[in-house]
Design a protein around this motif. Sequence first.
Motif, short mmCIF file in Angstrom:
data_model
loop_
_atom_site.label_atom_id
_atom_site.label_comp_id
_atom_site.label_asym_id
_atom_site.label_seq_id
_atom_site.Cartn_x
_atom_site.Cartn_y
_atom_site.Cartn_z
N ASP A 1 0.89 -1.29 0.00
CA ASP A 1 -0.05 0.03 -0.02
C ASP A 1 0.84 1.31 -0.02
O ASP A 1 0.22 2.36 -0.21
CB ASP A 1 -0.90 0.02 1.26
N PHE A 2 2.02 1.33 0.09
CA PHE A 2 2.87 2.33 0.39
C PHE A 2 4.15 2.62 -0.53
O PHE A 2 4.55 1.65 -1.04
CB PHE A 2 3.60 2.47 1.73
N LYS A 3 4.39 3.97 -0.53
CA LYS A 3 5.73 4.47 -1.03
C LYS A 3 6.48 5.22 -0.55
O LYS A 3 5.90 5.87 0.62
CB LYS A 3 5.72 4.72 -2.52
N GLY A 4 7.82 5.35 -0.30
CA GLY A 4 8.36 6.20 0.44
C GLY A 4 9.79 6.34 0.42
O GLY A 4 10.47 5.69 -0.43
N LEU B 1 -6.77 2.15 1.75
CA LEU B 1 -6.45 1.41 2.86
C LEU B 1 -7.56 0.43 3.06
O LEU B 1 -7.23 -0.88 3.37
CB LEU B 1 -5.68 2.05 4.09
N ARG B 2 -8.71 1.11 3.13
CA ARG B 2 -9.76 0.40 3.10
C ARG B 2 -10.89 0.99 2.12
O ARG B 2 -10.96 2.11 1.90
CB ARG B 2 -10.43 0.37 4.57
N ILE C 1 -23.84 2.23 1.60
CA ILE C 1 -22.95 2.79 2.72
C ILE C 1 -21.32 2.52 1.88
O ILE C 1 -21.15 1.54 1.76
CB ILE C 1 -23.21 2.04 3.95
N THR C 2 -20.90 3.60 2.02
CA THR C 2 -19.58 3.50 1.55
C THR C 2 -18.50 4.28 2.47
O THR C 2 -18.93 5.23 3.34
CB THR C 2 -19.34 4.61 0.32
N TYR C 3 -17.48 3.62 2.83
CA TYR C 3 -16.38 4.08 3.68
C TYR C 3 -15.05 3.93 2.86
O TYR C 3 -14.89 2.50 2.57
CB TYR C 3 -16.58 3.33 4.97
N TYR D 1 -3.05 8.38 3.78
CA TYR D 1 -2.33 7.85 5.03
C TYR D 1 -0.74 8.34 4.53
O TYR D 1 -0.13 7.78 3.80
CB TYR D 1 -2.25 6.48 5.27
N LYS D 2 -0.29 9.39 5.09
CA LYS D 2 1.01 10.01 4.55
C LYS D 2 1.50 10.75 5.83
O LYS D 2 1.04 11.33 6.63
CB LYS D 2 0.64 11.33 3.62
#
Length: 498
Positions: free
Chosen positions: A336-339, A361-362, A369-371, A376-377
Amino acid sequence: MIRPLITFCLSLFITVPLIAQTVSSKLVDAKTQKGIPYATIQYGEHQGVISNEEGLFSFIIDERMTALDSIYISSMGYAKKGFTLEQLQDNVILLKPKAIELSGVYLFDKELTVDEIIEKVKERLPQNINKDAVKQRFFLRKAELGNIHKVDFGFERSSIKELNKELMDSIAASIPRNNHHYTESLGDLYQNNGKYKLNILKAADLYDKSEIASFEDLGSRMEAIFKENIKSDSYLKIKSGIFSQKVQVDSILSDMEEEQAETVQNELEKDTISGLLDSQRYIFKELLKELYHKEDSKLDLIEKTRKYHFELVGYADIADQGVYVIDFTPRRSSADFKGRLYINIEDFAIMRLDFENVNRLRNFRLLGITYREVLYKGTMRFAQLLNKKYELQFMDYSFGQYFAVDRPLKVVEKNKHVKGRRKQNELLLNIDFRMGHTNKWELVVFENSLIQEPQFTDYKEDKSVQATYMPRYNPEFWQGHTIMEPNQAIREFTVAEE
């Protein structure tokens, strides 16, 4: 019934040192003329401050400090440079960019591959992460930024005259589309083996109180309508889509009475007990669990290294320590990430970590219903203590969410004690609600001091400390204290006059 979500507190006044000097400046890139964010300004052996996202910084020097020959400023991508107090005071400081060295700078007994470096990081993690009791002088800023994209209750019909389209539209119109809430606190954090204690010295709360009051007014109006039109021995059948639920009206009324009593009790107690310390401890607990080495962190970089591709892009200096500069990107779609990682060449400790999500992430959507967790940074920086282990020095972290409801809602009052039809009243809506919400935290640790475990155990928290409510930013509030300077949005925050 809607009740206030936040407890309002009186001011806490802290004595300012009689002999003190405030040093203020702004760091600017000499080439781009843009502010340099989150640079380190070191004015003592174990003391320093971080510039804000615009490059602004300030700190306090009092008579107890040793005379300073030089104050050193360093930031990744710029050459470290020393300044005198006179050079810094109320000046714009230009820093020249410095490229990351790609090779030929450091000599090694054995040159390691990037995968071997990452394995060393994992092997050395238990030795590098501090687990001893520590006292940290901190400044914490939290910004809650809410943006409501759409509110439509989709009123269709109601058997209660007062519960009409005009009321539903007024409720929708009263909900603020852009809500900003800033909290700032200065104090000491005591940590020991995953437990936290706090000493809050001073705190500020910036938000619009009138928005809470408008919710209260609407809540009182809805409660009055409810009590006047609904029989206490009825039950409500609530249906949304394929789901339905029965709720006894007398239990709702009882809950309302209990809530009213609780509200009165809270009003009586708020002069002596504020929720500030408990809420701050909760924030620290939630924030620190996101550190890369924690089991509950969403950042799975070290735990699941096989999911990522690592590339050694060069070498740099942090706090006069040589570091490997390593970029990471997802090796497959499940990551899920880069950096970028900055890893100490000598002990393989992570001294800095910059990260950003590349996937949601989710992403939950079911029955209208949407979540989504869409952002995330941030960045984490760590400093070495006297025990040669590392503790958090600075954290900038943003977490963004999206929430939406698009579904019908039907509420029917039924009463089995009434002759004839059991159905007494009915309300039918088609709700369309969409909003985005971002939390941003900036945590600066000015001093890390190792303490003995009894010092942690014996410390008694003071829960009577209260935050000062501010309808507009007051630049004098933090006078005499070293903090991270506020950004432009906070400096310009003000509640509109009625």
